[in-house]
Write an enzyme that holds these catalytic residues in place. Sequence first.
Site, mmCIF file in Angstrom:
data_model
loop_
_atom_site.group_PDB
_atom_site.id
_atom_site.type_symbol
_atom_site.label_atom_id
_atom_site.label_comp_id
_atom_site.label_asym_id
_atom_site.label_seq_id
_atom_site.Cartn_x
_atom_site.Cartn_y
_atom_site.Cartn_z
ATOM 1 N N TRP A 332 0.826 -1.210 0.000
ATOM 2 C CA TRP A 332 0.000 0.000 0.000
ATOM 3 C C TRP A 332 0.862 1.264 0.000
ATOM 4 C CZ3 TRP A 332 -0.358 3.275 4.499
ATOM 5 C CH2 TRP A 332 -1.150 4.399 4.279
ATOM 6 N N HIS A 333 1.976 1.231 0.711
ATOM 7 C CA HIS A 333 2.847 2.408 0.730
ATOM 8 C C HIS A 333 3.466 2.664 -0.647
ATOM 9 C CE1 HIS A 333 2.827 2.038 5.213
ATOM 10 N NE2 HIS A 333 2.863 3.350 5.101
#
Length: 403
Positions: A332-333
């Site tokens: 997600w980052h």
Amino acid sequence: MLTFEPYGNPTYFALLGVALLPLMIGLLYGKRSRLYETLVSIFFLVLTFGGSKWTQGVALIIYILYEVVLTWGYAVYRRNHNSGPLFYLMVILAIAPLTIVKVTPAVENGQASLIGFLGVSYLTFRAVQTMMETRDGTLKNYNIMTFLQFMLFFPTISSGPIDRYRRFEADYRSVPDRDKYLGMLQKGIRYLFVGFMYKFILAYYFGTILMPKLQLMAMHSRGGFLDISWPLIGYMYCYSADLFFDFAGYSLFAVGTSYIMGIATPMNFNQPWRSPNIKDFWNRWHITLSFWFRDFIYMRLVFWFMKHKVFKKPTTTANVTYIINMLIMGFWHGVTWYYITYGLFHGVALVVNDTWLRYKKKHRQSIPHNKFTQVFAIFLTANLVCFSFLIFSGILDKIWFLK
């Protein structure tokens, strides 16, 4: 047209103070003007996504309409039906824009996606959790206008905290009595002042003044084992301090502004550097994100694995799910080796932590527990977290691969 990063400079706060004053007066006298709140939100959204950032503003509008159609359509469908495959399809569709935004830089040589905008991740979390709670039956009264207010609540739109629809709705549809609101107002103002100290003094010192110097020194000190040097270790601690004070300061601004508006947005940090183990750390660090992953990914994966008897032992189920959950957080980052390694590191750390706690419970008589061991546990946890932030920072990518 003027554009501002949320909570980025004194002018933004001056405008915020002027805009919130009528709302404060109204709440003190037991009145909440939803029309005025909507106009204030629109005004600050235009400040954030207008002017030179108009393409982000267009992407935001299209995205919101898209998520409204999905969540409203599923809420209508869910009144009489509950198809698993359709639910999974709707969730996939809800996260598709975020997936495109995150993957595009990795496949387009760093080029950002045209549909990306500030806060797309946090809005996706809100939309997905609304859909999941609708399926669970815990959210029965989906309202489009409330959902729009929830999604476009300007104090938290760019980087959270991640509120829950039902909790937000309860605050939004009520007016706190004067004593309660005075307490919220006091807390809100205090949060703003502490946020100023965190973000504009401490984060500025660590991130703007000290960190570039340490990075330059670390780049010039390469050559030893894995290019590790004292400046790199200094950078590790400096980056960790900057990351905390910058994001905790922003979160305090968001929560403080929310409290002034009579909305008790949940806190995002709770003294994380006092954590005696890595699990406790995730109960204190970026709380709304870690709890979102816990509730909507970890717990649901555990339930699915147990229901389908994928693993024989509950501990194996938990361990595998820890790693999957944190890997998803890493992806997600961003789709880079250091973000993914960061997620894997924390997944493995949680597995080791649970294994140790089970062992400690069985051998309670032979393992000492006192102030010294408590301080050592806090020290060890803090250093493990700082090391993970060194990975997360991306500086190792520069040190190892930039020649």
